[in-house]
Design an enzyme around this catalytic site. Structure first.
Site, PDB file in Angstrom:
ATOM      1  N   CYS A   1      11.292  -2.824  -6.856  1.00 20.81           N
ATOM      2  CA  CYS A   1      12.056  -3.716  -5.983  1.00 20.81           C
ATOM      3  C   CYS A   1      12.768  -4.844  -6.741  1.00 20.81           C
ATOM      4  O   CYS A   1      13.739  -4.585  -7.421  1.00 20.81           O
ATOM      5  CB  CYS A   1      11.153  -4.228  -4.870  1.00 20.81           C
ATOM      6  SG  CYS A   1      12.096  -4.710  -3.419  1.00 20.81           S
TER       7      CYS A   1
ATOM      8  N   HIS B   1       7.179  -0.028  -2.675  1.00 18.66           N
ATOM      9  CA  HIS B   1       5.941  -0.789  -2.827  1.00 18.66           C
ATOM     10  C   HIS B   1       4.832   0.068  -2.237  1.00 18.66           C
ATOM     11  O   HIS B   1       5.058   1.211  -1.861  1.00 18.66           O
ATOM     12  CB  HIS B   1       6.021  -2.075  -2.007  1.00 18.66           C
ATOM     13  CG  HIS B   1       6.928  -3.105  -2.570  1.00 18.66           C
ATOM     14  ND1 HIS B   1       6.575  -3.911  -3.620  1.00 18.66           N
ATOM     15  CD2 HIS B   1       8.176  -3.473  -2.210  1.00 18.66           C
ATOM     16  CE1 HIS B   1       7.571  -4.745  -3.866  1.00 18.66           C
ATOM     17  NE2 HIS B   1       8.565  -4.505  -3.034  1.00 18.66           N
TER      18      HIS B   1
ATOM     19  N   ARG C   1      17.663  -6.900   6.426  1.00 15.36           N
ATOM     20  CA  ARG C   1      16.791  -6.314   5.405  1.00 15.36           C
ATOM     21  C   ARG C   1      16.465  -4.864   5.754  1.00 15.36           C
ATOM     22  O   ARG C   1      16.425  -4.499   6.930  1.00 15.36           O
ATOM     23  CB  ARG C   1      15.493  -7.121   5.295  1.00 15.36           C
ATOM     24  CG  ARG C   1      15.702  -8.555   4.893  1.00 15.36           C
ATOM     25  CD  ARG C   1      14.379  -9.245   4.629  1.00 15.36           C
ATOM     26  NE  ARG C   1      13.709  -8.770   3.439  1.00 15.36           N
ATOM     27  CZ  ARG C   1      14.033  -9.136   2.200  1.00 15.36           C
ATOM     28  NH1 ARG C   1      15.027  -9.991   1.997  1.00 15.36           N
ATOM     29  NH2 ARG C   1      13.374  -8.670   1.156  1.00 15.36           N
TER      30      ARG C   1
HETATM   31  N1  GLN Z   1      14.461 -10.249  -3.290  1.00 13.46           N
HETATM   32  C1  GLN Z   1      14.869  -8.883  -3.354  1.00 13.46           C
HETATM   33  C2  GLN Z   1      15.507  -8.389  -2.067  1.00 13.46           C
HETATM   34  O1  GLN Z   1      15.240  -8.928  -1.029  1.00 13.46           O
HETATM   35  C3  GLN Z   1      13.684  -8.028  -3.750  1.00 13.46           C
HETATM   36  C4  GLN Z   1      12.591  -8.014  -2.715  1.00 13.46           C
HETATM   37  C5  GLN Z   1      11.309  -7.375  -3.156  1.00 13.46           C
HETATM   38  O2  GLN Z   1      10.974  -7.344  -4.341  1.00 13.46           O
HETATM   39  N2  GLN Z   1      10.549  -6.915  -2.186  1.00 13.46           N
HETATM   40  O3  GLN Z   1      16.267  -7.437  -2.084  1.00 13.46           O
END
Ligand code: GLN
Length: 251
Positions: free
Chosen positions: A99, A196, A132
């Site tokens: 990520c 993840h 998101r």
């Molecule tokens: N901050 C990054 C995003 O929102 C990565 C997020 C994460 O590592 N879960 O895309």
């Protein structure tokens, strides 16, 4: 067969104080445990942002996820290790980046708050999108004979330029940008992914793939002993059935 008791894997966990979301540390535990079960010695070195990193001592490098704010802090530090990290990657060093860590391997991550410069080790870039991409995700990856399962939560959309192969084809979930149908990246012995979960305990085939590459690089050809992955495979099948069934209903 080669005496495994002389073999040792050293995992470098980069910046755990800043990059460690949703159980990324579980990936380290999995790498270590699957070595120990096979009689291969394993150690983890935590490398904090103030430390100088000797990549010649590392066999696997792990970069976890982080919030935009944490990535911004890490990005300044990354510039200092950029050349050494590039040599490690070009010399087939094994990297698993999840990520936020995945995004940082690329050219940049453009957020609404500003540009986060990446390490520029891979020909990829990331831009913050509308909303998101959150939820369970299932992939078909050439690196695993069973589906790869995980959880994604990212605002960034990652785009691969020519020459970069994706880690997998999305069967369920969003993936790199929610549109291309692909997830993650593979370059030499580097895997970058949004998964993840943590990724490796849920996908023992990927864990063994990384261990094999690292042992091969250090000791020449190696054949990893098979482990009884009944529990891991059952959990994986459960996730696959649960979400793929839901997908068919939704269609
Ligand atoms: N901050 C990054 C995003 O929102 C990565 C997020 C994460 O590592 N879960 O895309």
């Amino acid at each position: 067969m080669r005496d495994k008791s002389n073999m040792k894997i050293t995992v470098g966990h980069l910046y755990p104080e800043l990059l460690n979301l949703y159980g990324d540390r579980g990936n380290i535990a999995c790498l270590m445990q699957r070595c120990l079960w096979r009689g291969i010695r394993a150690e983890t070195i935590e490398l904090n942002t103030e430390e100088d990193i000797d990549f010649t001592k590392l066999d696997i490098v792990l970069l976890g996820g982080g919030s935009d704010r944490e990535q911004m802090l890490v990005c300044r530090r990354l510039k200092k290790i950029q050349e050494k990290f590039r040599d490690y990657v070009e010399n087939n060093g094994v990297v698993i980046a999840v990520c936020g860590g995945y995004q940082l391997l690329g050219k940049y991550y453009q957020t609404d708050e500003g540009l986060i410069e990446g390490l520029n080790l891979l020909d990829i870039y990331t831009e913050q999108g509308e909303g998101r991409l959150i939820g369970n995700i299932i992939l078909d990856s050439k690196l695993s004979d069973i589906p790869v399962v995980g959880f994604e939560n990212h605002g960034g959309r990652t785009f691969l330029n020519d020459g970069c192969r994706p880690f997998g084809k999305v069967l369920y979930g969003a993936g790199n940008d929610g549109k291309s149908g692909y997830e993650g990246v593979i370059y030499k012995n580097v895997i970058g992914t949004y998964l993840h979960g943590p990724l490796l305990p849920k996908n023992s085939r990927i864990c063994d793939y990384l261990l094999e590459r690292a042992l091969e690089r250090k000791y020449g050809s190696v054949q990893l002993e098979k482990l009884d992955d009944w529990l891991e495979i059952s959990a994986n099948k459960y996730i696959f059935k649960r979400f793929m069934k839901r997908r068919r209903i939704a269609v």
